[in-house]
Write a protein that holds these residues in place. Structure first.
Motif, short mmCIF file in Angstrom:
data_model
loop_
_atom_site.label_atom_id
_atom_site.label_comp_id
_atom_site.label_asym_id
_atom_site.label_seq_id
_atom_site.Cartn_x
_atom_site.Cartn_y
_atom_site.Cartn_z
N ARG A 68 -0.47 -3.31 -11.76
CA ARG A 68 -0.96 -2.00 -11.34
C ARG A 68 0.09 -0.93 -11.62
NH1 ARG A 68 -1.84 -3.52 -6.54
NH2 ARG A 68 -3.77 -4.60 -7.08
N SER A 69 1.35 -1.24 -11.36
CA SER A 69 2.43 -0.28 -11.60
C SER A 69 2.51 0.09 -13.08
CB SER A 69 3.77 -0.87 -11.14
OG SER A 69 3.80 -1.03 -9.75
N PHE A 70 2.41 -0.93 -13.96
CA PHE A 70 2.51 -0.67 -15.39
C PHE A 70 1.30 0.10 -15.91
CE2 PHE A 70 5.75 -4.04 -15.25
CZ PHE A 70 6.73 -3.45 -16.03
N SER A 218 -5.27 4.13 -2.25
CA SER A 218 -6.26 3.60 -1.33
C SER A 218 -5.86 2.17 -0.96
CB SER A 218 -7.65 3.62 -1.96
OG SER A 218 -8.03 4.95 -2.31
N ALA A 219 -6.64 1.56 -0.09
CA ALA A 219 -6.34 0.19 0.34
C ALA A 219 -6.40 -0.76 -0.85
CB ALA A 219 -7.35 -0.25 1.39
N GLY A 220 -5.41 -1.67 -0.93
CA GLY A 220 -5.37 -2.64 -2.01
C GLY A 220 -4.83 -2.11 -3.32
N GLN A 221 -4.17 -0.95 -3.29
CA GLN A 221 -3.64 -0.35 -4.52
C GLN A 221 -2.11 -0.26 -4.48
OE1 GLN A 221 -5.63 3.42 -5.08
NE2 GLN A 221 -7.53 2.45 -5.74
N ASP A 222 -1.46 -1.23 -3.89
CA ASP A 222 0.00 -1.23 -3.82
C ASP A 222 0.60 -1.35 -5.22
OD1 ASP A 222 0.87 -0.86 -1.20
OD2 ASP A 222 0.33 -2.90 -0.66
N THR A 223 1.63 -0.55 -5.47
CA THR A 223 2.46 -0.73 -6.65
C THR A 223 3.69 -1.53 -6.22
OG1 THR A 223 3.63 1.35 -6.23
CG2 THR A 223 1.67 1.45 -7.63
#
Length: 266
Positions: A68-70, A218-223
């Protein structure tokens, strides 16, 4: 003849310089060392081991946060670099004009305003859109990161443009090249080191961001950075040290490449 002033000759300069470097880098060196700790404590040495690197690599939550971060960093840096390139061309490839200073201020505004203020503003703005549309995907994070990264991409691109000689562009125009062909075959190749440097800098800023991500996601979008922040509130293990060291190594590699690209060659 009077000698030029040299700050290094002032009393205590060496001591202050060494102290500053120790305060800056000793915690980072300690972090890297303890990332190889074989024990379960972040501050008690339990022998050399790559255990926590293996744990981090096999952790599905870490894998998801890294991907997700990339995705966010690559997308945001691409958007920010495109916008910054157009802005740099519009503010340097013409004479002085009314409102030029105001435009510089607007482009560089994220650098001057505290990041927490920008994060709160983005939270309010995107919350209204989320309620109206029902969409809560990664698009908000990408747009927020891109907006924040524009000035970081703009500065090296503008610096490259200001140092460019207009002779070749003028010669292309004299040979009846259209403005688009002049830009594509003359300006852009010469400008490319600045564009690449701007993209790399924007990528690093986006990859390492915590505050804006924490407010907009939002929820579940941790980097990776927000995942690590969450781990600090739970049971802390040397896995966080391993992830931090990996991020540090990636950041240093990118910044080294940035320096090599932007440095002046004799």
């Amino acid at each position: 003849m009077r000698k030029a002033f040299d700050v290094t000759t002032l009393p205590g300069f060496t001591f202050i310089a060494i102290t500053a470097f120790v305060l800056l880098y000793a915690p980072i060196v300690t972090l890297v060392i303890y990332s190889f700790n074989g024990g379960n404590s972040v501050n008690l040495w339990g022998g050399f081991s790559l255990k926590w690197y293996a744990e981090a690599a096999g952790n599905e939550a870490v894998q998801g946060a890294a991907i997700r971060s990339f995705i966010i960093a690559i997308s945001a840096s691409g958007i920010a670099t495109t916008v910054a390139t157009m802005a740099a061309l519009g503010t340097t490839r013409r004479g002085k004009f009314k409102g030029q200073t105001a435009i510089y201020i607007m482009i560089n505004q994220p650098l001057m305003v505290p990041e927490i203020v920008t994060a709160v503003a983005l939270l309010i703005f995107f919350s209204s859109i989320k309620i109206a549309t029902g969409y809560s995907g990664l698009g908000y994070l990408i747009i927020a990161h891109a907006a924040f990264c524009v000035p970081f991409a703009y500065l090296p691109i503008r610096a490259r443009l200001e140092g460019m000689d207009l002779t070749m562009e003028t010669a292309a125009a004299d040979l009846y090249a259209t403005p688009w062909k002049t830009f594509r075959y003359v300006t852009l190749p010469i400008l490319m080191p600045g564009v690449i440097a701007g993209a790399m800098l924007a990528f690093v800023i986006s990859l390492d961001d915590v505050i804006i991500t924490e407010f907009v996601k939002s929820a579940g979008q941790d980097t990776l950075p927000t995942y690590m922040l969450g781990q600090l509130r739970r049971a802390l293990t040397p896995e966080v040290n391993a992830i931090s060291t990996a991020l540090l190594a990636l950041t240093v590699a990118i910044l080294t490449a940035f320096f090599l690209i932007t440095r002046k060659r004799d």
